[in-house]
Design a protein around this motif. Structure first.
Motif, PDB file in Angstrom:
ATOM      1  N   TYR A  43       6.018  -4.002   6.768  1.00  0.00           N
ATOM      2  CA  TYR A  43       5.787  -3.451   5.441  1.00  0.00           C
ATOM      3  C   TYR A  43       4.434  -3.892   4.908  1.00  0.00           C
ATOM      4  CZ  TYR A  43       8.657  -7.688   5.032  1.00  0.00           C
ATOM      5  OH  TYR A  43       9.223  -8.920   5.228  1.00  0.00           O
ATOM      6  N   ILE A  46       2.743  -3.588  -1.950  1.00  0.00           N
ATOM      7  CA  ILE A  46       2.233  -2.478  -2.766  1.00  0.00           C
ATOM      8  C   ILE A  46       2.164  -2.805  -4.258  1.00  0.00           C
ATOM      9  CG2 ILE A  46       2.889  -0.685  -1.121  1.00  0.00           C
ATOM     10  CD1 ILE A  46       5.316  -0.091  -2.984  1.00  0.00           C
ATOM     11  N   LYS A  55       6.526  -6.328  -4.483  1.00  0.00           N
ATOM     12  CA  LYS A  55       7.197  -5.144  -3.942  1.00  0.00           C
ATOM     13  C   LYS A  55       6.507  -4.731  -2.643  1.00  0.00           C
ATOM     14  CE  LYS A  55       8.700  -1.872  -6.705  1.00  0.00           C
ATOM     15  NZ  LYS A  55       8.758  -0.682  -7.590  1.00  0.00           N
ATOM     16  N   GLN A  57       6.416  -1.830   0.818  1.00  0.00           N
ATOM     17  CA  GLN A  57       6.718  -0.482   1.309  1.00  0.00           C
ATOM     18  C   GLN A  57       6.948  -0.597   2.809  1.00  0.00           C
ATOM     19  OE1 GLN A  57       6.708   2.789  -0.337  1.00  0.00           O
ATOM     20  NE2 GLN A  57       7.768   3.140   1.595  1.00  0.00           N
ATOM     21  N   SER A  59       7.018   0.200   6.677  1.00  0.00           N
ATOM     22  CA  SER A  59       6.222   1.037   7.569  1.00  0.00           C
ATOM     23  C   SER A  59       6.865   1.153   8.958  1.00  0.00           C
ATOM     24  CB  SER A  59       4.797   0.501   7.695  1.00  0.00           C
ATOM     25  OG  SER A  59       4.796  -0.847   8.130  1.00  0.00           O
ATOM     26  N   THR A  67      11.431   0.582  -0.822  1.00  0.00           N
ATOM     27  CA  THR A  67      10.500  -0.399  -1.374  1.00  0.00           C
ATOM     28  C   THR A  67      11.281  -1.640  -1.798  1.00  0.00           C
ATOM     29  OG1 THR A  67      10.663   0.711  -3.521  1.00  0.00           O
ATOM     30  CG2 THR A  67       8.774   1.278  -2.147  1.00  0.00           C
ATOM     31  N   GLU A  69      12.045  -5.383  -3.003  1.00  0.00           N
ATOM     32  CA  GLU A  69      11.349  -6.133  -4.043  1.00  0.00           C
ATOM     33  C   GLU A  69      11.972  -7.518  -4.176  1.00  0.00           C
ATOM     34  OE1 GLU A  69      10.168  -5.246  -8.693  1.00  0.00           O
ATOM     35  OE2 GLU A  69      11.383  -3.829  -7.578  1.00  0.00           O
TER      36      GLU A  69
END
Length: 81
Positions: A43, A46, A55, A57, A59, A67, A69
């Motif tokens: 991730y 972001i 937070k 995202q 990948s 997302t 957190e």
């Protein structure tokens, strides 16, 4: 900056549950846009809010959407039983 979040992804990590998960690591440390992850989960950071909130995202792997957190929430000093 939260003293607790300063330890995330370090050798002194007090946030990540490394007893149950592979250690979390980031290529460029804890900063916006840094890429990393744990195990085969990947991730990018972001959002960050004075290290009280971070937070990510996803990948990788393919099919992971979302997302996740982490937040530091203040607790009162009062203990109830």
């Amino acid at each position: 900056m939260s003293q607790l979040f300063k330890t995330l992804a370090s050798s002194e990590d007090l946030v990540w549950l490394s007893e149950n998960w592979p250690a979390i690591k980031f290529k460029n440390g804890l900063q916006f846009g840094s890429k990393g992850g744990h195990g085969h989960i990947r991730y990018t950071i972001i959002e960050m809010s004075d290290f009280d909130d971070i937070k990510f995202q996803f990948s990788k792997p393919k099919g992971f959407i979302g997302t996740p957190e982490l937040q530091v929430l203040a607790l009162s000093g009062k203990i109830t039983e």
